[in-house]
Motif scaffolding. Structure first.
Motif, PDB file in Angstrom:
ATOM      1  N   HIS A  73      -2.235  -5.049  -5.941  1.00 49.53           N
ATOM      2  CA  HIS A  73      -0.907  -4.792  -5.391  1.00 49.53           C
ATOM      3  C   HIS A  73      -0.193  -3.701  -6.182  1.00 49.53           C
ATOM      4  CE1 HIS A  73       3.148  -6.744  -3.968  1.00 49.53           C
ATOM      5  NE2 HIS A  73       2.989  -5.510  -3.534  1.00 49.53           N
ATOM      6  N   TRP A  74      -0.216  -3.823  -7.504  1.00 49.34           N
ATOM      7  CA  TRP A  74       0.426  -2.831  -8.368  1.00 49.34           C
ATOM      8  C   TRP A  74      -0.214  -1.450  -8.182  1.00 49.34           C
ATOM      9  CZ3 TRP A  74      -2.220  -0.410 -12.471  1.00 49.34           C
ATOM     10  CH2 TRP A  74      -1.433   0.438 -13.262  1.00 49.34           C
ATOM     11  N   SER A  75      -1.527  -1.395  -8.134  1.00 44.98           N
ATOM     12  CA  SER A  75      -2.227  -0.112  -7.993  1.00 44.98           C
ATOM     13  C   SER A  75      -1.854   0.582  -6.685  1.00 44.98           C
ATOM     14  CB  SER A  75      -3.740  -0.331  -8.052  1.00 44.98           C
ATOM     15  OG  SER A  75      -4.125  -0.884  -9.283  1.00 44.98           O
ATOM     16  N   CYS A  76      -1.833  -0.196  -5.600  1.00 47.72           N
ATOM     17  CA  CYS A  76      -1.562   0.395  -4.288  1.00 47.72           C
ATOM     18  C   CYS A  76      -0.085   0.737  -4.097  1.00 47.72           C
ATOM     19  CB  CYS A  76      -2.032  -0.553  -3.185  1.00 47.72           C
ATOM     20  SG  CYS A  76      -3.816  -0.771  -3.132  1.00 47.72           S
ATOM     21  N   THR A  84      -5.283 -15.057  -0.316  1.00 53.04           N
ATOM     22  CA  THR A  84      -4.124 -14.368  -0.882  1.00 53.04           C
ATOM     23  C   THR A  84      -3.227 -13.762   0.188  1.00 53.04           C
ATOM     24  OG1 THR A  84      -5.079 -13.887  -3.051  1.00 53.04           O
ATOM     25  CG2 THR A  84      -3.406 -12.366  -2.252  1.00 53.04           C
ATOM     26  N   ASN A  85      -3.818 -13.048   1.141  1.00 55.01           N
ATOM     27  CA  ASN A  85      -2.989 -12.416   2.178  1.00 55.01           C
ATOM     28  C   ASN A  85      -2.298 -13.457   3.054  1.00 55.01           C
ATOM     29  OD1 ASN A  85      -3.565  -9.828   1.348  1.00 55.01           O
ATOM     30  ND2 ASN A  85      -5.269  -9.560   2.765  1.00 55.01           N
ATOM     31  N   GLN A  86      -2.952 -14.609   3.248  1.00 56.76           N
ATOM     32  CA  GLN A  86      -2.327 -15.674   4.033  1.00 56.76           C
ATOM     33  C   GLN A  86      -1.133 -16.256   3.274  1.00 56.76           C
ATOM     34  OE1 GLN A  86      -3.391 -16.507   7.245  1.00 56.76           O
ATOM     35  NE2 GLN A  86      -1.408 -17.537   7.259  1.00 56.76           N
ATOM     36  N   PHE A  87      -1.288 -16.478   1.971  1.00 56.26           N
ATOM     37  CA  PHE A  87      -0.170 -16.965   1.160  1.00 56.26           C
ATOM     38  C   PHE A  87       0.977 -15.950   1.173  1.00 56.26           C
ATOM     39  CE2 PHE A  87      -3.382 -19.397  -1.707  1.00 56.26           C
ATOM     40  CZ  PHE A  87      -3.517 -20.361  -0.724  1.00 56.26           C
ATOM     41  N   HIS A  88       0.610 -14.670   1.111  1.00 57.79           N
ATOM     42  CA  HIS A  88       1.615 -13.605   1.166  1.00 57.79           C
ATOM     43  C   HIS A  88       2.356 -13.635   2.503  1.00 57.79           C
ATOM     44  CE1 HIS A  88       2.459  -8.979   1.066  1.00 57.79           C
ATOM     45  NE2 HIS A  88       3.514  -9.671   0.716  1.00 57.79           N
ATOM     46  N   PHE A  91      -4.007 -12.835 -11.002  1.00 62.19           N
ATOM     47  CA  PHE A  91      -3.959 -11.585 -11.755  1.00 62.19           C
ATOM     48  C   PHE A  91      -4.575 -10.437 -10.965  1.00 62.19           C
ATOM     49  CE2 PHE A  91      -5.890  -8.574 -14.778  1.00 62.19           C
ATOM     50  CZ  PHE A  91      -4.734  -8.141 -15.424  1.00 62.19           C
ATOM     51  N   LEU A  92      -5.716 -10.672 -10.335  1.00 64.18           N
ATOM     52  CA  LEU A  92      -6.364  -9.618  -9.561  1.00 64.18           C
ATOM     53  C   LEU A  92      -5.508  -9.195  -8.376  1.00 64.18           C
ATOM     54  CD1 LEU A  92     -10.092 -10.809  -9.603  1.00 64.18           C
ATOM     55  CD2 LEU A  92      -9.048  -8.953 -10.917  1.00 64.18           C
ATOM     56  N   SER A  93      -4.824 -10.155  -7.746  1.00 68.22           N
ATOM     57  CA  SER A  93      -3.914  -9.789  -6.646  1.00 68.22           C
ATOM     58  C   SER A  93      -2.807  -8.881  -7.158  1.00 68.22           C
ATOM     59  CB  SER A  93      -3.321 -11.049  -6.006  1.00 68.22           C
ATOM     60  OG  SER A  93      -2.306 -11.630  -6.817  1.00 68.22           O
ATOM     61  N   GLY A  94      -2.330  -9.156  -8.377  1.00 64.92           N
ATOM     62  CA  GLY A  94      -1.303  -8.306  -8.968  1.00 64.92           C
ATOM     63  C   GLY A  94      -1.823  -6.919  -9.281  1.00 64.92           C
ATOM     64  N   PHE A 123       4.276  -8.436  -9.035  1.00 72.01           N
ATOM     65  CA  PHE A 123       3.220  -7.950  -8.147  1.00 72.01           C
ATOM     66  C   PHE A 123       2.206  -9.024  -7.751  1.00 72.01           C
ATOM     67  CE2 PHE A 123       4.618  -4.077 -10.352  1.00 72.01           C
ATOM     68  CZ  PHE A 123       4.821  -3.228  -9.273  1.00 72.01           C
ATOM     69  N   CYS A 124       2.081 -10.090  -8.533  1.00 69.12           N
ATOM     70  CA  CYS A 124       1.067 -11.109  -8.245  1.00 69.12           C
ATOM     71  C   CYS A 124       1.475 -11.928  -7.024  1.00 69.12           C
ATOM     72  CB  CYS A 124       0.891 -12.025  -9.453  1.00 69.12           C
ATOM     73  SG  CYS A 124       0.335 -11.149 -10.933  1.00 69.12           S
ATOM     74  N   ILE A 125       0.603 -12.002  -6.027  1.00 65.74           N
ATOM     75  CA  ILE A 125       1.001 -12.580  -4.738  1.00 65.74           C
ATOM     76  C   ILE A 125       0.070 -13.697  -4.254  1.00 65.74           C
ATOM     77  CG2 ILE A 125       2.269 -10.568  -3.913  1.00 65.74           C
ATOM     78  CD1 ILE A 125      -0.249  -9.738  -2.360  1.00 65.74           C
ATOM     79  N   THR A 126      -0.780 -14.223  -5.122  1.00 60.18           N
ATOM     80  CA  THR A 126      -1.589 -15.376  -4.735  1.00 60.18           C
ATOM     81  C   THR A 126      -0.792 -16.655  -4.951  1.00 60.18           C
ATOM     82  OG1 THR A 126      -3.640 -14.216  -5.284  1.00 60.18           O
ATOM     83  CG2 THR A 126      -3.756 -16.607  -5.062  1.00 60.18           C
ATOM     84  N   THR A 127      -0.470 -16.929  -6.191  1.00 58.07           N
ATOM     85  CA  THR A 127       0.423 -18.049  -6.513  1.00 58.07           C
ATOM     86  C   THR A 127       1.720 -17.566  -7.148  1.00 58.07           C
ATOM     87  OG1 THR A 127      -0.559 -18.334  -8.715  1.00 58.07           O
ATOM     88  CG2 THR A 127      -1.540 -19.587  -6.896  1.00 58.07           C
ATOM     89  N   GLY A 128       1.674 -16.392  -7.775  1.00 59.24           N
ATOM     90  CA  GLY A 128       2.844 -15.877  -8.485  1.00 59.24           C
ATOM     91  C   GLY A 128       3.022 -16.486  -9.864  1.00 59.24           C
ATOM     92  N   TRP A 129       2.054 -17.287 -10.319  1.00 61.45           N
ATOM     93  CA  TRP A 129       2.195 -17.958 -11.614  1.00 61.45           C
ATOM     94  C   TRP A 129       2.306 -16.965 -12.771  1.00 61.45           C
ATOM     95  CZ3 TRP A 129      -2.368 -21.975 -10.983  1.00 61.45           C
ATOM     96  CH2 TRP A 129      -2.000 -22.921  -9.999  1.00 61.45           C
TER      97      TRP A 129
END
Length: 239
Positions: free
Chosen positions: A36-39, A123-127, A30-33, A167-173
């Motif tokens: 990501h969404w904010s930026c 997160t950035n590595q998963f992305h 959720f925080l990754s989203g 926007f969520c890019i850690t797992t995308g769940w």
């Protein structure tokens, strides 16, 4: 003492222990989203400090999504690691030095924080993995296929213009559930209503300018190529 016994001593319940870790991963997603969404959605690349350092890479990523695959490990993960490794080190110190009676009081909370920190750090590595189509280790592609980390096809949905979803890019769940409740559009509408700011306005204008510049370069190169061919042809006829 058995593994189950250790869990009973420290956390009281294996199921709560596992659930705490699962919540940590969900929070990281959720925080990754949110970041990501904010930026992607707000601000301009001209804002001092964060414009060039934070927002511009997000704008450029939509133009060249595979550029991230050319970043080394430090460039990809350095910022996240720099923020979170001290917290992880402190947690490790606690587990090696504090009494079990002390750890028992907040063991499940520690598990939540541990999984949160680890998954945010990666997160950035998963992305990056989600944009890497060749040469990934088999265990990474297996994790993607099982949707344990961000899958390629899943993240590709975000890269369809105007980049307003997934926007969520850690797992995308959380991407599908958040889309079902229209979380991002509702948030954007509320902010636009209160401030008058238009979502992704700078992202669209900046991308348009970059594409226009690329077209000018391509047109210039094409024109020069035609001139060179014409000159070579004229020389041949002259000879």
């Amino acid at each position: 003492q058995s593994t189950w016994g250790n869990f009973k001593v420290l956390g009281g319940s294996l199921s709560i222990f596992v659930f705490s870790g699962f919540l940590g991963i969900l929070t990281a997603d959720f925080l990754s989203g949110m970041v990501h969404w904010s930026c992607d959605t707000w601000g301009t690349v001209d804002i001092p400090i964060i414009g060039a350092g934070l927002l511009r890479p997000f704008r450029e990523h939509h133009i060249d999504p595979t550029a991230i695959t050319r970043h080394d490990f430090i460039e990809t993960n350095g910022d996240n690691f720099a923020v979170l490794v001290p917290s992880l080190a402190y947690m490790a110190w606690r587990f090696f030095n504090e009494e079990k009676d002390t750890l028992r009081k907040d063991f499940n909370w520690c598990m939540y924080c541990y999984m949160l920190y680890v998954f945010i750090s990666l997160t950035n590595q998963f992305h990056k993995f989600s944009h890497t189509y060749f040469g990934l280790p088999r265990f990474i592609t297996l994790l993607q296929d099982l949707h344990m980390i961000l899958p390629k096809k899943h993240h590709r949905i975000h890269h369809v213009a105007p980049h307003e979803t997934y926007f969520c890019i850690t797992t995308g769940w959380l991407n599908a559930p958040l889309e079902m409740i229209r979380f991002w559009p509702t948030l954007e509408y509320s902010i636009q209503y209160l401030t008058g700011a238009k979502p992704r306005d700078d992202d669209f204008m900046w991308a348009t300018k970059r594409c226009a510049s690329a077209e000018v370069v391509a047109s210039t190169n094409s024109s020069n190529s035609i001139k060179n061919v014409a000159a070579v042809t004229a020389n041949l006829h002259h000879n």
